[in-house]
Design an enzyme around this catalytic site. Structure first.
Site, PDB file in Angstrom:
ATOM      1  CE1 TYR A 100      -4.269  -1.872   5.485  1.00 20.56           C
ATOM      2  CE2 TYR A 100      -3.609   0.368   4.923  1.00 20.56           C
ATOM      3  CZ  TYR A 100      -3.940  -0.920   4.538  1.00 20.56           C
ATOM      4  OH  TYR A 100      -3.941  -1.257   3.201  1.00 20.56           O
TER       5      TYR A 100
ATOM      6  CB  SER B 244      -0.898   0.021   1.239  1.00 21.70           C
ATOM      7  OG  SER B 244      -1.581   1.265   1.369  1.00 21.70           O
TER       8      SER B 244
END
Length: 225
Positions: free
Chosen positions: A149, A137
């Site tokens: 995250y 990501s």
């Protein structure tokens, strides 16, 4: 058994995983599809036909992944690529306000399940000098205030580089796919102005389709707007 190449995908029932399965079949690949949702997998297989095989299971269970990969390899005659795609975010962000049990579920999926895909698939990938693809990501490239995250994706980015070094020793390749915001069920609300799953699927197929002499270490895909 078939002469076509075979791609194993976790998190395959929706979003990036399902889009990648469709793109791979369109590009001439077989696909083994792993996710917990049997109904969604069955519908995807009905759409994709005999080039696909559903192997329902929990990616956070090493034995389940080992069994799924063994079944896919047996069915199609081997595995040429594995896409560790399954992942999740947090409903309650932050360290002080966050839910430690939710952290554990996310770490198990974003990190441990990814490691399990690598561990279970590497024996097959060695046979084919194959390709490991990991979903990272942009959150794993930037520091985002308090993001747990994002920290899991920093792990993925570091591990992808380490695996690229290891796999090149025996002719294999490892590619990190780093998307920006994608309009998938990952988010509770639609993001129609952001990337679509098909955009990330195209990046995966691009990496997989390169000649053996070329290894794509990382593909970062950002929304234009």
């Amino acid at each position: 058994m078939t002469s076509k190449k075979t791609l194993f995908i976790t998190g395959a029932s929706s979003g990036i995983g399902a889009a990648t399965a469709k793109a791979a079949v369109a590009a001439g690949w077989n696909v083994g599809l792993m996710a917990r949702s049997t109904d969604k997998l069955d519908r995807l297989v009905e759409e994709l036909g005999s080039s696909s095989l559903a192997v329902a299971g929990d990616a956070t269970d090493l034995a389940a992944q080992e069994g799924a990969i063994a079944r896919v390899a047996s069915h199609f005659g081997g595995i040429d690529a594995a896409f560790a795609n399954a992942g999740m975010g947090l409903d309650t962000p932050g360290t002080e306000a966050g839910d430690p049990q939710e952290w554990r579920r996310m770490i198990d999926l974003n990190i441990m399940a990814l490691l399990y895909t690598a561990r279970a698939s590497l024996p097959e990938l060695r046979k084919t000098k194959g390709h490991l693809v990991l979903t990272g990501s942009v959150a794993g490239k930037l520091h985002i205030s308090g993001s747990i995250y994002g920290a899991t994706k920093w792990f993925v980015h570091g591990y992808a580089g380490n695996m690229a070094q290891e796999m090149r020793e025996w002719g294999g390749r490892c590619t990190l796919i780093a998307p920006g915001m994608v309009d998938t069920p990952f988010f509770s609300e639609p993001k129609p102005d952001k990337l679509q799953p098909e955009d990330i699927a195209n990046a995966v197929i691009f990496a997989l389709s390169q000649p053996k002499r070329a290894s794509i270490a990382e593909v970062t895909v950002m929304p234009t707007g």
